[in-house]
Write a protein that holds these residues in place. Structure first.
Motif, PDB file in Angstrom:
ATOM      1  N   UNK A 211     -31.176  26.152  25.180  1.00  0.00           N
ATOM      2  CA  UNK A 211     -32.440  25.520  24.487  1.00  0.00           C
ATOM      3  C   UNK A 211     -31.645  25.023  23.063  1.00  0.00           C
ATOM      4  N   UNK A 212     -31.336  23.861  23.343  1.00  0.00           N
ATOM      5  CA  UNK A 212     -31.045  23.080  21.793  1.00  0.00           C
ATOM      6  C   UNK A 212     -31.513  22.034  21.288  1.00  0.00           C
ATOM      7  N   UNK A 213     -31.715  21.949  19.712  1.00  0.00           N
ATOM      8  CA  UNK A 213     -32.228  20.524  19.035  1.00  0.00           C
ATOM      9  C   UNK A 213     -30.895  19.890  19.694  1.00  0.00           C
ATOM     10  N   UNK A 214     -31.398  18.668  19.390  1.00  0.00           N
ATOM     11  CA  UNK A 214     -30.209  17.212  19.767  1.00  0.00           C
ATOM     12  C   UNK A 214     -29.279  17.591  17.998  1.00  0.00           C
ATOM     13  N   UNK A 215     -30.011  17.922  16.932  1.00  0.00           N
ATOM     14  CA  UNK A 215     -28.718  17.634  16.295  1.00  0.00           C
ATOM     15  C   UNK A 215     -27.388  18.555  16.190  1.00  0.00           C
ATOM     16  N   UNK A 216     -28.075  19.265  17.037  1.00  0.00           N
ATOM     17  CA  UNK A 216     -27.115  20.888  17.256  1.00  0.00           C
ATOM     18  C   UNK A 216     -26.699  21.277  18.205  1.00  0.00           C
ATOM     19  N   UNK A 217     -26.347  19.322  19.064  1.00  0.00           N
ATOM     20  CA  UNK A 217     -25.843  19.488  20.342  1.00  0.00           C
ATOM     21  C   UNK A 217     -24.843  19.904  20.626  1.00  0.00           C
ATOM     22  N   UNK A 218     -23.655  18.977  19.592  1.00  0.00           N
ATOM     23  CA  UNK A 218     -22.176  18.559  19.819  1.00  0.00           C
ATOM     24  C   UNK A 218     -21.975  19.857  18.658  1.00  0.00           C
ATOM     25  N   UNK A 219     -22.176  20.955  18.502  1.00  0.00           N
ATOM     26  CA  UNK A 219     -21.949  21.840  17.864  1.00  0.00           C
ATOM     27  C   UNK A 219     -21.699  23.070  19.314  1.00  0.00           C
ATOM     28  N   UNK A 220     -23.153  23.054  20.019  1.00  0.00           N
ATOM     29  CA  UNK A 220     -22.019  23.851  21.144  1.00  0.00           C
ATOM     30  C   UNK A 220     -21.374  23.145  21.719  1.00  0.00           C
ATOM     31  N   UNK A 221     -21.619  21.804  22.233  1.00  0.00           N
ATOM     32  CA  UNK A 221     -20.016  21.087  22.721  1.00  0.00           C
ATOM     33  C   UNK A 221     -18.903  21.935  22.754  1.00  0.00           C
ATOM     34  N   UNK A 222     -18.940  21.749  20.974  1.00  0.00           N
ATOM     35  CA  UNK A 222     -17.477  22.628  20.951  1.00  0.00           C
ATOM     36  C   UNK A 222     -17.300  23.820  21.027  1.00  0.00           C
ATOM     37  N   UNK A 223     -17.719  24.521  20.627  1.00  0.00           N
ATOM     38  CA  UNK A 223     -17.988  26.292  20.499  1.00  0.00           C
ATOM     39  C   UNK A 223     -17.908  26.948  21.661  1.00  0.00           C
ATOM     40  N   UNK A 224     -18.804  26.084  22.646  1.00  0.00           N
ATOM     41  CA  UNK A 224     -19.371  26.762  23.879  1.00  0.00           C
ATOM     42  C   UNK A 224     -20.757  27.808  23.682  1.00  0.00           C
ATOM     43  N   UNK A 225     -21.014  28.087  24.796  1.00  0.00           N
ATOM     44  CA  UNK A 225     -22.247  29.126  25.000  1.00  0.00           C
ATOM     45  C   UNK A 225     -21.602  31.226  25.418  1.00  0.00           C
ATOM     46  N   UNK A 226     -22.263  31.486  24.719  1.00  0.00           N
ATOM     47  CA  UNK A 226     -22.849  33.291  25.113  1.00  0.00           C
ATOM     48  C   UNK A 226     -22.661  33.009  26.369  1.00  0.00           C
ATOM     49  N   UNK A 227     -21.400  33.904  26.883  1.00  0.00           N
ATOM     50  CA  UNK A 227     -20.998  34.055  28.480  1.00  0.00           C
ATOM     51  C   UNK A 227     -20.775  33.182  29.739  1.00  0.00           C
ATOM     52  N   UNK A 228     -20.268  31.754  28.728  1.00  0.00           N
ATOM     53  CA  UNK A 228     -20.101  30.943  29.660  1.00  0.00           C
ATOM     54  C   UNK A 228     -18.045  30.675  29.666  1.00  0.00           C
ATOM     55  N   UNK A 229     -17.863  30.480  30.454  1.00  0.00           N
ATOM     56  CA  UNK A 229     -16.265  30.929  30.618  1.00  0.00           C
ATOM     57  C   UNK A 229     -15.591  29.160  30.184  1.00  0.00           C
ATOM     58  N   UNK A 230     -14.241  29.301  30.164  1.00  0.00           N
ATOM     59  CA  UNK A 230     -13.715  28.899  29.118  1.00  0.00           C
ATOM     60  C   UNK A 230     -12.831  27.504  30.128  1.00  0.00           C
ATOM     61  N   UNK A 231     -12.646  26.257  29.743  1.00  0.00           N
ATOM     62  CA  UNK A 231     -12.030  25.705  30.617  1.00  0.00           C
ATOM     63  C   UNK A 231     -11.017  24.840  30.343  1.00  0.00           C
ATOM     64  N   UNK A 232      -9.590  25.289  30.567  1.00  0.00           N
ATOM     65  CA  UNK A 232      -8.475  25.096  29.909  1.00  0.00           C
ATOM     66  C   UNK A 232      -7.289  24.253  30.975  1.00  0.00           C
ATOM     67  N   UNK A 233      -6.240  23.953  30.056  1.00  0.00           N
ATOM     68  CA  UNK A 233      -4.932  24.137  30.425  1.00  0.00           C
ATOM     69  C   UNK A 233      -5.193  22.836  32.277  1.00  0.00           C
ATOM     70  N   UNK A 234      -4.349  23.215  32.526  1.00  0.00           N
ATOM     71  CA  UNK A 234      -4.657  22.591  34.618  1.00  0.00           C
ATOM     72  C   UNK A 234      -5.354  22.692  34.738  1.00  0.00           C
ATOM     73  N   UNK A 235      -6.828  23.568  34.491  1.00  0.00           N
ATOM     74  CA  UNK A 235      -8.053  23.446  35.527  1.00  0.00           C
ATOM     75  C   UNK A 235      -8.864  22.615  34.884  1.00  0.00           C
ATOM     76  N   UNK A 236      -8.460  22.280  33.824  1.00  0.00           N
ATOM     77  CA  UNK A 236      -9.901  21.227  33.477  1.00  0.00           C
ATOM     78  C   UNK A 236      -9.462  20.001  34.040  1.00  0.00           C
ATOM     79  N   UNK A 237      -8.003  19.591  34.580  1.00  0.00           N
ATOM     80  CA  UNK A 237      -7.693  18.742  34.919  1.00  0.00           C
ATOM     81  C   UNK A 237      -8.498  18.648  36.724  1.00  0.00           C
ATOM     82  N   UNK A 238      -7.894  20.031  37.113  1.00  0.00           N
ATOM     83  CA  UNK A 238      -8.616  19.902  39.173  1.00  0.00           C
ATOM     84  C   UNK A 238      -9.972  19.388  38.813  1.00  0.00           C
TER      85      UNK A 238
END
Length: 310
Positions: A271-298
């Motif tokens: 749960x995030x305050x609106x002003x903190x949303x960009x920070x969370x989306x850029x750095x990610x959430x604890x326990x969340x799997x990152x997506x990169x490379x070809x997987x992102x396009x898929x």
């Protein structure tokens, strides 16, 4: 504060009518200051609200600007791009920064429902030259105002995610269940830090969390559980896995700017305050799997082929 269809107006906070004279307004302000001052047993939060209300309507120019409204009717436009509408926030002409690619119309589903209900509530034959006029909005039933409040919340989130840059793709107002048109995801955000199901809410009152769910006087149902279920359903349809679910609330309505709730039905939730949303989306959430490379396009391709708009 004061900028939500669910919040009290500056006139309400000062306890005067909208057509009060300047003298009556000034007297009411001084009275409310004495009543709410912490040194005389008043409530500090209410004391701040009284001061803010006076800033908004205490002078002729400020009052005139306030009476013209808070932009309840101001929305953003979109233009067709292939089979899906592409949303573009209003920007200054000099602003040429690359933006996230966005599809769908944020808040559009709820704005349409609001317009239908506000006209139904006003009655047949009643001319509504401005269905977003502040006095009209604030006099409408709570369930009608809530629709508009959530539409504005979705639009506010859309403006934030648009600024994340070209590495992000966003879908707004996504139908999550073809059998039930009322089940939707406010936003899906895909970027290097993960794939997120995002809920934008404005309950018009403070919200707290307990056992992975939102609580508060204005909270109805189980918003977090519903968000997770909708994300899981769409994920199965698109054959993708969401990294986390995010609930975005107005800054004034949360105790912590970023509160991670752990996993709900296997999906990390924050749960995030609106002003903190960009920070969370850029750095990610604890326990969340990152997506990169070809997987992102898929993942992007699978979503483009699956997403339908509410």
């Amino acid at each position: 504060m004061f900028d939500s269809p669910l919040s009290a107006s500056a006139y309400d906070v000062l306890g005067v009518a909208v057509d009060a004279s300047d003298d009556d307004l000034r007297k009411a302000y001084r009275l409310r200051l004495r009543q709410t001052h912490p040194d005389t047993g008043g409530d500090a939060a209410q004391f701040v609200q009284v001061q803010r209300a006076w800033e908004l309507i205490g002078t002729a120019d400020a009052r005139a600007a306030y009476d013209r409204g808070h932009g309840f009717g101001a929305t953003t436009s979109y233009a067709p791009d292939g089979d899906a509408p592409v949303w573009r926030p209003r920007t200054r002409q000099a602003d040429t920064r690359p933006r996230a690619r966005s599809f769908g119309q944020p808040g559009g589903w709820r704005r349409e429902r609001y317009l239908d209900l506000i006209r139904e509530w006003a009655g047949r034959g009643v001319d509504l030259p401005d269905p977003y006029e502040p006095a009209l909005v604030r006099s409408a039933p709570h369930e009608v105002r809530r629709l508009l409040a959530d539409a504005l919340a979705e639009e506010a989130t859309a403006r934030i995610v648009a600024e994340l840059g070209m590495g992000f793709t966003v879908w707004h107002d996504v139908a999550a269940d073809r059998r039930d048109p009322d089940v939707k995801l406010d936003h899906i955000v895909l970027g290097p830090s993960g794939l997120y199901a995002v809920l934008s809410e404005d309950f018009g009152a403070p919200v707290r969390t307990r056992r992975g769910e939102l609580e508060g006087d204005a909270v109805v149902g189980s918003p977090v559980a519903q968000l997770v279920l909708a994300a899981r359903g769409l994920g199965r349809a698109a054959k993708v896995k969401f990294s986390a679910a995010i609930v975005v609330l107005p800054d004034d309505d949360v105790i912590m700017a970023i509160e991670e709730l752990g996993k709900v039905k296997g999906l990390p939730v924050v749960v995030v305050a609106r002003s903190a949303l960009a920070t969370v989306l850029r750095r990610g959430v604890a326990g969340a799997r990152e997506i990169g490379g070809n997987e992102l396009f898929d993942v992007r391709t699978r979503l483009q082929q699956t997403v339908r708009f509410a």
